[in-house]
Scaffold this motif. Structure first.
Motif, PDB file in Angstrom:
ATOM      1  N   VAL A  64       0.831  -1.160  -0.020  1.00 14.70           N
ATOM      2  CA  VAL A  64       0.050   0.087  -0.156  1.00 14.70           C
ATOM      3  C   VAL A  64       0.864   1.382   0.045  1.00 14.70           C
ATOM      4  CG1 VAL A  64      -1.521   1.195   1.395  1.00 14.70           C
ATOM      5  CG2 VAL A  64      -2.063  -1.275   0.838  1.00 14.70           C
ATOM      6  N   LYS A  65       2.115   1.154   0.659  1.00 17.84           N
ATOM      7  CA  LYS A  65       2.791   2.353   0.821  1.00 17.84           C
ATOM      8  C   LYS A  65       3.585   2.625  -0.649  1.00 17.84           C
ATOM      9  CE  LYS A  65       6.772   3.879   3.435  1.00 17.84           C
ATOM     10  NZ  LYS A  65       7.971   3.406   4.191  1.00 17.84           N
ATOM     11  N   GLN A  66       4.002   1.613  -1.144  1.00 14.88           N
ATOM     12  CA  GLN A  66       4.644   1.750  -2.381  1.00 14.88           C
ATOM     13  C   GLN A  66       3.754   2.221  -3.580  1.00 14.88           C
ATOM     14  OE1 GLN A  66       7.145  -1.639  -3.616  1.00 14.88           O
ATOM     15  NE2 GLN A  66       8.621  -1.405  -1.767  1.00 14.88           N
ATOM     16  N   VAL A  67       2.590   1.587  -3.453  1.00 10.40           N
ATOM     17  CA  VAL A  67       1.842   2.032  -4.713  1.00 10.40           C
ATOM     18  C   VAL A  67       1.146   3.317  -4.633  1.00 10.40           C
ATOM     19  CG1 VAL A  67      -0.438   1.369  -5.974  1.00 10.40           C
ATOM     20  CG2 VAL A  67       1.098  -0.663  -5.103  1.00 10.40           C
ATOM     21  N   GLY A  71      -3.329   2.196  -3.709  1.00 16.46           N
ATOM     22  CA  GLY A  71      -2.583   1.175  -2.985  1.00 16.46           C
ATOM     23  C   GLY A  71      -3.900   0.169  -2.397  1.00 16.46           C
ATOM     24  N   GLU A  74      -5.713  -1.526  -5.122  1.00 17.47           N
ATOM     25  CA  GLU A  74      -4.949  -2.639  -5.883  1.00 17.47           C
ATOM     26  C   GLU A  74      -4.917  -3.579  -4.830  1.00 17.47           C
ATOM     27  OE1 GLU A  74      -4.190  -2.782  -9.005  1.00 17.47           O
ATOM     28  OE2 GLU A  74      -4.898  -0.707  -9.443  1.00 17.47           O
TER      29      GLU A  74
END
Length: 89
Positions: A64-67, A71, A74
């Motif tokens: 979630v943090k990276q997207v 996030g 997805e």
């Protein structure tokens, strides 16, 4: 073990209906007002009917943090397209 056939997996990944339901689920999770740690716990209980493991929680939170802004959407889509979710139905 029971698995989905490739056409089922493709349907779940590409279906506008599945994407819409995943987006609605993400909105529900985000609007719950809880912190991200509680959100992933709630998501696992709602979708998979079991508690999230520590490693799953760490991976989900990192995802979630990276997207970024999409996030949660997805992550929810990945869960509802997963073999575990499909075979739970």
């Amino acid at each position: 073990a029971v698995t989905a056939v490739p056409t089922q997996a493709l349907f779940l990944m590409n279906s506008p209906v599945v994407k819409k339901h995943a987006a609605n689920l993400a909105d529900r999770i985000v609007k719950s007002g809880s912190k991200n740690e509680q959100r992933v716990k709630t998501l696992w209980l709602l979708t998979l009917g079991r508690p999230i493991t520590k490693s799953e929680q760490a991976e989900a939170l990192e995802f979630v943090k990276q997207v970024g802004k999409d996030g949660w959407r997805e992550l929810c889509h990945a869960i509802v397209a997963s073999n575990e979710f499909l075979m739970r139905l």
